[in-house]
Design a protein around this motif. Sequence first.
Motif, mmCIF file in Angstrom:
data_model
loop_
_atom_site.group_PDB
_atom_site.id
_atom_site.type_symbol
_atom_site.label_atom_id
_atom_site.label_comp_id
_atom_site.label_asym_id
_atom_site.label_seq_id
_atom_site.Cartn_x
_atom_site.Cartn_y
_atom_site.Cartn_z
ATOM 1 N N LYS A 3 50.968 42.844 36.310
ATOM 2 C CA LYS A 3 50.781 43.951 37.240
ATOM 3 C C LYS A 3 49.291 44.291 37.332
ATOM 4 O O LYS A 3 48.591 44.368 36.328
ATOM 5 C CB LYS A 3 51.564 45.173 36.763
ATOM 6 N N LEU A 4 48.852 44.473 38.554
ATOM 7 C CA LEU A 4 47.443 44.777 38.805
ATOM 8 C C LEU A 4 47.242 46.285 38.715
ATOM 9 O O LEU A 4 47.478 47.016 39.670
ATOM 10 C CB LEU A 4 47.022 44.253 40.169
ATOM 11 N N ILE A 5 46.851 46.768 37.564
ATOM 12 C CA ILE A 5 46.613 48.192 37.328
ATOM 13 C C ILE A 5 45.141 48.377 36.993
ATOM 14 O O ILE A 5 44.590 47.684 36.124
ATOM 15 C CB ILE A 5 47.485 48.719 36.177
ATOM 16 N N TRP A 6 44.523 49.304 37.682
ATOM 17 C CA TRP A 6 43.095 49.540 37.463
ATOM 18 C C TRP A 6 42.900 50.307 36.168
ATOM 19 O O TRP A 6 43.231 51.469 36.051
ATOM 20 C CB TRP A 6 42.501 50.296 38.626
ATOM 21 N N ARG A 7 42.380 49.607 35.150
ATOM 22 C CA ARG A 7 42.197 50.222 33.836
ATOM 23 C C ARG A 7 40.759 50.149 33.344
ATOM 24 O O ARG A 7 40.483 50.511 32.210
ATOM 25 C CB ARG A 7 43.104 49.526 32.807
ATOM 26 N N TYR A 8 39.834 49.706 34.188
ATOM 27 C CA TYR A 8 38.494 49.474 33.698
ATOM 28 C C TYR A 8 37.442 50.124 34.597
ATOM 29 O O TYR A 8 36.589 49.442 35.156
ATOM 30 C CB TYR A 8 38.226 47.971 33.591
ATOM 31 N N PRO A 9 37.486 51.443 34.756
ATOM 32 C CA PRO A 9 36.471 52.083 35.615
ATOM 33 C C PRO A 9 35.065 51.990 35.045
ATOM 34 O O PRO A 9 34.087 52.042 35.791
ATOM 35 C CB PRO A 9 36.941 53.541 35.683
ATOM 36 N N PHE A 10 34.948 51.847 33.721
ATOM 37 C CA PHE A 10 33.610 51.757 33.134
ATOM 38 C C PHE A 10 32.892 50.488 33.553
ATOM 39 O O PHE A 10 31.654 50.427 33.507
ATOM 40 C CB PHE A 10 33.690 51.812 31.609
ATOM 41 N N MET A 11 33.640 49.455 33.974
ATOM 42 C CA MET A 11 33.005 48.215 34.406
ATOM 43 C C MET A 11 32.207 48.413 35.688
ATOM 44 O O MET A 11 31.178 47.762 35.892
ATOM 45 C CB MET A 11 34.062 47.131 34.605
ATOM 46 N N TYR A 84 26.046 36.263 39.274
ATOM 47 C CA TYR A 84 27.500 36.363 39.388
ATOM 48 C C TYR A 84 28.155 34.985 39.359
ATOM 49 O O TYR A 84 29.132 34.751 38.633
ATOM 50 C CB TYR A 84 27.876 37.079 40.680
ATOM 51 N N THR A 85 27.641 34.082 40.162
ATOM 52 C CA THR A 85 28.253 32.754 40.254
ATOM 53 C C THR A 85 28.167 32.011 38.929
ATOM 54 O O THR A 85 29.155 31.413 38.474
ATOM 55 C CB THR A 85 27.566 31.931 41.357
ATOM 56 N N SER A 86 27.006 32.025 38.313
ATOM 57 C CA SER A 86 26.844 31.289 37.056
ATOM 58 C C SER A 86 27.691 31.894 35.935
ATOM 59 O O SER A 86 28.279 31.160 35.128
ATOM 60 C CB SER A 86 25.371 31.264 36.653
ATOM 61 N N ILE A 112 36.090 40.772 38.822
ATOM 62 C CA ILE A 112 35.816 40.586 40.246
ATOM 63 C C ILE A 112 35.642 41.920 40.954
ATOM 64 O O ILE A 112 34.616 42.161 41.613
ATOM 65 C CB ILE A 112 36.945 39.770 40.918
ATOM 66 N N LEU A 113 36.632 42.790 40.852
ATOM 67 C CA LEU A 113 36.579 44.068 41.563
ATOM 68 C C LEU A 113 35.381 44.932 41.165
ATOM 69 O O LEU A 113 34.743 45.526 42.041
ATOM 70 C CB LEU A 113 37.892 44.832 41.353
ATOM 71 N N PRO A 114 35.025 45.047 39.885
ATOM 72 C CA PRO A 114 33.825 45.830 39.548
ATOM 73 C C PRO A 114 32.554 45.284 40.181
ATOM 74 O O PRO A 114 31.697 46.059 40.623
ATOM 75 C CB PRO A 114 33.771 45.742 38.016
ATOM 76 N N ARG A 115 32.424 43.978 40.244
ATOM 77 C CA ARG A 115 31.244 43.391 40.872
ATOM 78 C C ARG A 115 31.215 43.686 42.373
ATOM 79 O O ARG A 115 30.162 43.994 42.937
ATOM 80 C CB ARG A 115 31.226 41.883 40.631
ATOM 81 N N ALA A 181 29.093 39.507 47.410
ATOM 82 C CA ALA A 181 30.049 39.582 46.310
ATOM 83 C C ALA A 181 31.183 38.572 46.479
ATOM 84 O O ALA A 181 31.575 37.891 45.527
ATOM 85 C CB ALA A 181 30.611 40.998 46.210
ATOM 86 N N ILE A 182 31.701 38.459 47.690
ATOM 87 C CA ILE A 182 32.852 37.571 47.918
ATOM 88 C C ILE A 182 32.469 36.113 47.712
ATOM 89 O O ILE A 182 33.164 35.355 47.011
ATOM 90 C CB ILE A 182 33.414 37.804 49.330
ATOM 91 N N ILE A 183 31.363 35.675 48.311
ATOM 92 C CA ILE A 183 30.989 34.254 48.218
ATOM 93 C C ILE A 183 30.571 33.891 46.799
ATOM 94 O O ILE A 183 30.956 32.836 46.273
ATOM 95 C CB ILE A 183 29.878 33.936 49.221
#
Length: 234
Positions: A3-11, A84-86, A112-115, A181-183
Motif C-alpha cells: 500500500k502506498l502510504i505517505w510516511r516520510y514527510p521529512f524526506m 538524482y540519476t546516478s 521518488i516523490l520527495p525528489r 525530476a521525471i526524466i
Amino acid sequence: MIKLIWRYPFMIRWQTSWIAEQSIALCCISSFFLGMVLCLQIAKQLISLQATGILGAILGLTLIRELSPVFTAILLTARVASSYTSELASMCISEQFDALYLLQTHPFQLHILPRYLACLIMFPLLTWFCFLTSLAASLFLASVAYGIPTHLFMTSLKSSLTLWDVCACMIKAMVFAALLAIISCHYGLATRGGAKQIATSTTRAIVHILILTLALDWLLSACLYPTSKMVITP
C-alpha cells in the motif's frame, strides 16, 4: 501488493535543503556574470543608439521571460539531475530497492516523490533568485561602468514588467522542474547492468533534459506570449 502510504514527510525537507545547499552558490555566481555579460552587450548598443532609457525594460523582460528560467534549468540539470540519476542508478544496480520491498516500504514514496516535490518547491524559488541576482548585476554595471542613473533603470523596468510576466516565469519554472525530476528519476530507475551503465544513464538523462527544456521553452513562450501577427509586412 504494498500500500502506498505517505510516511516520510521529512524526506521532502531533506531533499529541499539539499537542493538549496548545492545550488544557491552556483546560481548566485553564474547569474551574476550572466547579468554582467547581458548588460555589457545590450548597453553598448543602446548607448550608440542613444536609447539608454529602455535598458531596464529590455534586461528585465529578457531575464524574466527567457533567460532566468532556462538558465536555472541548465544549472540544476548539471547539479541536481545528474546526482538524482546516478544515485538511483546505483541503488538499482546494488538491489537496494529489492531490500525496500522486503521491508514493506515502497521506493516511490521514499526516493521518488520527495525528489519530485522538492524540485517543484525549489525550482521557482531558485529561478526568482537567479532573476534578482542577474538584475542586480546588470543594474550595478549600468550604473558604474556606463553612468546610467539607477532611477532611470528602475523606472524603465517597472513600466515594462507585468504580473503576467512573473506568473509565466513561474509556470515555466514548474514545468522545467517536473521535467527534470521525471526524466532523471526515470533513467535512474531504468538502469541495469554494472557501473558503466550509471555513467551512460546519467549522460542520457542530462542530454534529454537539456533538449526537452529548450523545446518546451519555445512551446511555452509561444503559448504564454502569443502575437497577433506572426509575419511582419513591409
